[in-house]
Design a protein around this motif. Sequence first.
Motif, PDB file in Angstrom:
ATOM      1  N   PHE A 239      34.566  35.002  38.470  1.00 42.88           N
ATOM      2  CA  PHE A 239      35.589  35.119  39.358  1.00 42.88           C
ATOM      3  C   PHE A 239      35.479  34.438  40.742  1.00 42.88           C
ATOM      4  O   PHE A 239      36.357  33.514  41.220  1.00 42.88           O
ATOM      5  N   ASP A 240      34.534  35.118  41.517  1.00 45.80           N
ATOM      6  CA  ASP A 240      34.231  34.358  42.694  1.00 45.80           C
ATOM      7  C   ASP A 240      32.908  34.905  43.091  1.00 45.80           C
ATOM      8  O   ASP A 240      32.537  35.839  42.785  1.00 45.80           O
ATOM      9  N   THR A 241      32.043  34.024  43.585  1.00 44.31           N
ATOM     10  CA  THR A 241      30.703  34.442  44.070  1.00 44.31           C
ATOM     11  C   THR A 241      30.821  35.385  45.124  1.00 44.31           C
ATOM     12  O   THR A 241      29.857  36.248  45.112  1.00 44.31           O
ATOM     13  N   TRP A 242      31.591  35.540  46.197  1.00 46.36           N
ATOM     14  CA  TRP A 242      31.656  36.523  46.930  1.00 46.36           C
ATOM     15  C   TRP A 242      32.031  37.737  46.585  1.00 46.36           C
ATOM     16  O   TRP A 242      31.471  38.869  47.081  1.00 46.36           O
TER      17      TRP A 242
ATOM     18  N   GLU B 159      42.275  32.865  46.391  1.00 48.68           N
ATOM     19  CA  GLU B 159      40.864  32.687  45.702  1.00 48.68           C
ATOM     20  C   GLU B 159      40.651  33.019  44.223  1.00 48.68           C
ATOM     21  O   GLU B 159      39.938  32.499  43.613  1.00 48.68           O
ATOM     22  N   VAL B 160      41.453  34.077  44.065  1.00 50.29           N
ATOM     23  CA  VAL B 160      41.142  34.848  42.548  1.00 50.29           C
ATOM     24  C   VAL B 160      42.521  35.406  42.139  1.00 50.29           C
ATOM     25  O   VAL B 160      43.708  35.567  42.974  1.00 50.29           O
TER      26      VAL B 160
ATOM     27  N   LEU C 271      40.002  38.306  48.646  1.00 56.41           N
ATOM     28  CA  LEU C 271      40.225  36.963  48.101  1.00 56.41           C
ATOM     29  C   LEU C 271      41.669  36.644  47.536  1.00 56.41           C
ATOM     30  O   LEU C 271      41.857  35.787  47.498  1.00 56.41           O
ATOM     31  N   TRP C 272      42.139  37.653  47.070  1.00 57.09           N
ATOM     32  CA  TRP C 272      43.445  37.829  46.280  1.00 57.09           C
ATOM     33  C   TRP C 272      44.350  36.971  47.320  1.00 57.09           C
ATOM     34  O   TRP C 272      45.305  36.148  47.061  1.00 57.09           O
TER      35      TRP C 272
END
Length: 654
Positions: free
Chosen positions: A183-186, A298-299, A293-294
Amino acid sequence: METPVFGLFEKAVDPYPEAPPPIPPRGFFAFLWAGTAGLRPFIFGMTLLTATIGAFEALLFAMLGKVVDWLAAVEPAQLWASEGSKLMLLAAIVVGSIALVAVQTMIKHQTLAGNFPMRLRWNFHRLMLGQSMGFYQDEFAGRVAAKVMQTALAVRDTCLIMTDIMVFVTIYFVTLVVVVGSFDTWMLVPMLGWLLCYVTALRFFVPRLSRVSRAQADARSLMTGRITDAYTNIATVKLFSHAGREAGYARSAMQEFIQTVHAQMRLVSGIEVVNHTLSMGLILSTAGTALWLWTQGEVGVGAVAAATAMALRLNGMSHWVMWELASLFEHVGTVQDGINTLARPHLVVDRPQAPALKVSRGEIRFEGVSFAYGAKGPQARQVIDGLSLVIRPGEKIGVVGRSGAGKSTIVNLLLRFYDVERGRILIDGQDIAAVAQDSLRAHIGMVTQDTSLLHRSVRDNILYGRPEASDEDMIAAARRAEAHDFIQTLSDPHGRCGYDAHVGERGVKLSGGQRQRIAIARVMLKDAPILLLDEATSALDSEVEAAIQASLYRLMEGKTVVAIAHRLSTIAAMDRLIVLDKGRIVEEGDHRSLLAQGGLYARLWAHQSGGFLGEEADESGEGTANVEPESSFAESTHRTLPSPTVADKPVTSV
């Protein structure tokens, strides 16, 4: 519920293998590995399926995220048209997982859960049956039984936790990390931070749990042993009115055990608080990161839903893992405690390919035999010291001496309950250390003073002498032992009567004389060529002893007999008497010749015929004039004994 499928998996492992079990290694992991013999293909198969199921369950969250994204991007009326094939594929995967779970749980619960510990109990029990008499003199019977039972369960649970639960959790978490990272590295930051704190907590709590669990396992077996010891010796407890004392004795072990429980529960409470704190931190940080992030674009919504669901799932799983780890290290402690008993080497063992003993004549030879119990070396007190003795085929000898002279030790060595330190013992020219123990004892019948019967029926106890014997042979042996009449009157609380009545633990429901007559019937049924009598009639009253004496003499016919008696009148009529003192033969001969010598035998005889038992006659043999009544009895009984098969001259050397 029984089905052919269940039966197929249940019968995949034989819980009672015929092959004799080897002594297990003393190393922890080596002990576990040895315990899995015959089960490893099933454990490996279960582990592989568990790993697959763990990965599948983690991937379900990725599927959930996809579905949420589709719902957000597609109009409801167009969902099946645009994503129908993918939804059907997901449904097929979910349904197909049922087969994986079914096979995995069948292996775990049908093949392993019951058969695994039963197979271990079967092997452990056979190992304990092969231990020497010295081993049981140093152990509580209840303690040994507890270790056989609880170690078997602990080995199973340790293996299943490591190969099933820990594998599932590891594969599940690794898959989660891969999914979240996609989904995302963070989004990995909260989970990896939680993992670091979780592992740190485990490193703090788990070693402490392990130490406490080892102490708890030992305290539990000690507590069980003390309680069982009181029940086993309940007659002695009641005779001395020591129920309160025994309760206190058990209470001290219970108190030691409960201290380990308190220490364990303190750690468990700490685990619960720390674990819940970490779990709440994981949920908040994961949800917060996903929402941030949303908001940054980003996601998608699916990633937020999947990540939050994963965090919630890890919350529940972390509690489960903590408890399983606590359980694991309790089992580890139990196994480590059990290893000290179950992996102890046998002290008396058969040589490789040891032949069976063959008895054609029944000659017994002791050649320079020395033996000491316990500590070895120059400081050890020799119980038997350089003993040399020949017992001719068919000869009846009596062994006489003060307490501690070594009489019973001679019998124990002849039965090979212990191995001699020096010298050897031969039967018909065969060294008993070189033949199979079972074949040696199969050729020896023995009646002891302390008769202990099995907690089974009278029939089972008598047939123990020769299990394949018919009921007619059993009843004939009981008649010869003057036991048939009283056996007919027996009954138990379950309505079983006569030969089917159960006698209670160690035969507690019977009188001493009744137990002794059943024991004599058992030996009569066995009909071994060598007969050992250790105070065989000591528990009988005078009337019954007189009735059974003739039966004993018939039992002796054609056999080599070694009889031990403190009541000298019962062995005065033997072909030869051997007088022991400090493990050496100091006198030998028949009753009359030994009385004429005026030595140790004459003094012992005087004590029983005219003086008090604790009185010591002077060295000149004074007091031997008081022997006429028992001497007359010896002369009369001597005529009833069969003669030796060879010349009367004793053959012995010291």
